[in-house]
Motif scaffolding. Structure first.
Motif, PDB file in Angstrom:
ATOM      1  N   PHE A  59      38.458  36.815  39.059  1.00 49.07           N
ATOM      2  CA  PHE A  59      38.807  36.994  40.470  1.00 49.07           C
ATOM      3  C   PHE A  59      37.554  37.143  41.330  1.00 49.07           C
ATOM      4  CE2 PHE A  59      43.191  37.842  39.165  1.00 49.07           C
ATOM      5  CZ  PHE A  59      43.876  37.188  40.177  1.00 49.07           C
ATOM      6  N   CYS A  79      45.895  34.946  45.771  1.00 49.67           N
ATOM      7  CA  CYS A  79      45.489  35.988  46.723  1.00 49.67           C
ATOM      8  C   CYS A  79      45.968  35.685  48.137  1.00 49.67           C
ATOM      9  CB  CYS A  79      43.967  36.129  46.728  1.00 49.67           C
ATOM     10  SG  CYS A  79      43.291  36.729  45.180  1.00 49.67           S
ATOM     11  N   SER A  83      49.959  37.802  47.658  1.00 48.91           N
ATOM     12  CA  SER A  83      49.472  39.164  47.840  1.00 48.91           C
ATOM     13  C   SER A  83      49.968  39.727  49.164  1.00 48.91           C
ATOM     14  CB  SER A  83      47.943  39.180  47.839  1.00 48.91           C
ATOM     15  OG  SER A  83      47.456  38.723  46.620  1.00 48.91           O
ATOM     16  N   TYR A  94      41.404  42.786  43.598  1.00 50.24           N
ATOM     17  CA  TYR A  94      41.886  42.586  42.231  1.00 50.24           C
ATOM     18  C   TYR A  94      40.746  42.699  41.222  1.00 50.24           C
ATOM     19  CZ  TYR A  94      46.292  40.870  44.206  1.00 50.24           C
ATOM     20  OH  TYR A  94      47.475  40.751  44.869  1.00 50.24           O
ATOM     21  N   ALA A  98      40.706  45.489  38.253  1.00 50.45           N
ATOM     22  CA  ALA A  98      40.645  45.033  36.863  1.00 50.45           C
ATOM     23  C   ALA A  98      39.399  45.576  36.165  1.00 50.45           C
ATOM     24  CB  ALA A  98      40.668  43.508  36.806  1.00 50.45           C
TER      25      ALA A  98
END
Length: 117
Positions: A59, A79, A83, A94, A98
């Motif tokens: 990402f 995204c 989103s 993100y 993550a």
């Protein structure tokens, strides 16, 4: 200052390699005995953290290099369309989530965080 737009590249080989990396990490997580529930110390939890961090790196890379491969454009599309709030900056969000969760998982896998009482 040059304001020519960046041309999208197909990036088929790069995209396939990135997907293969994610699939390989997922298979390694499943092969080492993945289980649901709380994170327990062990190699499977460390591999799970690496897998989650790999998604974060994807990402993050998609935010800066979405013109390089179809895979990064697909992540940016997620995204911008799936989103809330919508936008390219969700890729950074993100990525941060993550990478944070991946670090916690790796530390739990080594027994540093969340030791069972």
């Amino acid at each position: 200052m040059n304001s020519t737009p960046i041309k999208n590249e197909p990036g088929v080989v790069l995209g396939v390699l990135l997907i293969a990396l994610l699939v390989g990490l997922l298979i390694s997580v499943l092969a080492t005995g993945f289980h649901t529930g709380p994170l327990r110390p062990g190699i499977n939890t460390v591999l799970l953290g690496i897998y989650i961090m790999a998604w974060g790196a994807m990402f993050l890379a998609s935010y800066f290099y979405s013109h390089k491969t179809f895979f990064f454009r697909a992540l940016i599309w997620v995204c911008e369309n799936w989103s809330h709030p919508k936008g390219r900056r969700m890729a950074l969000f993100y990525a941060a989530i993550a990478i944070l969760f991946g670090c916690v998982s790796i530390l739990s896998g080594f027994g540093i965080v969340g030791a069972a009482a």
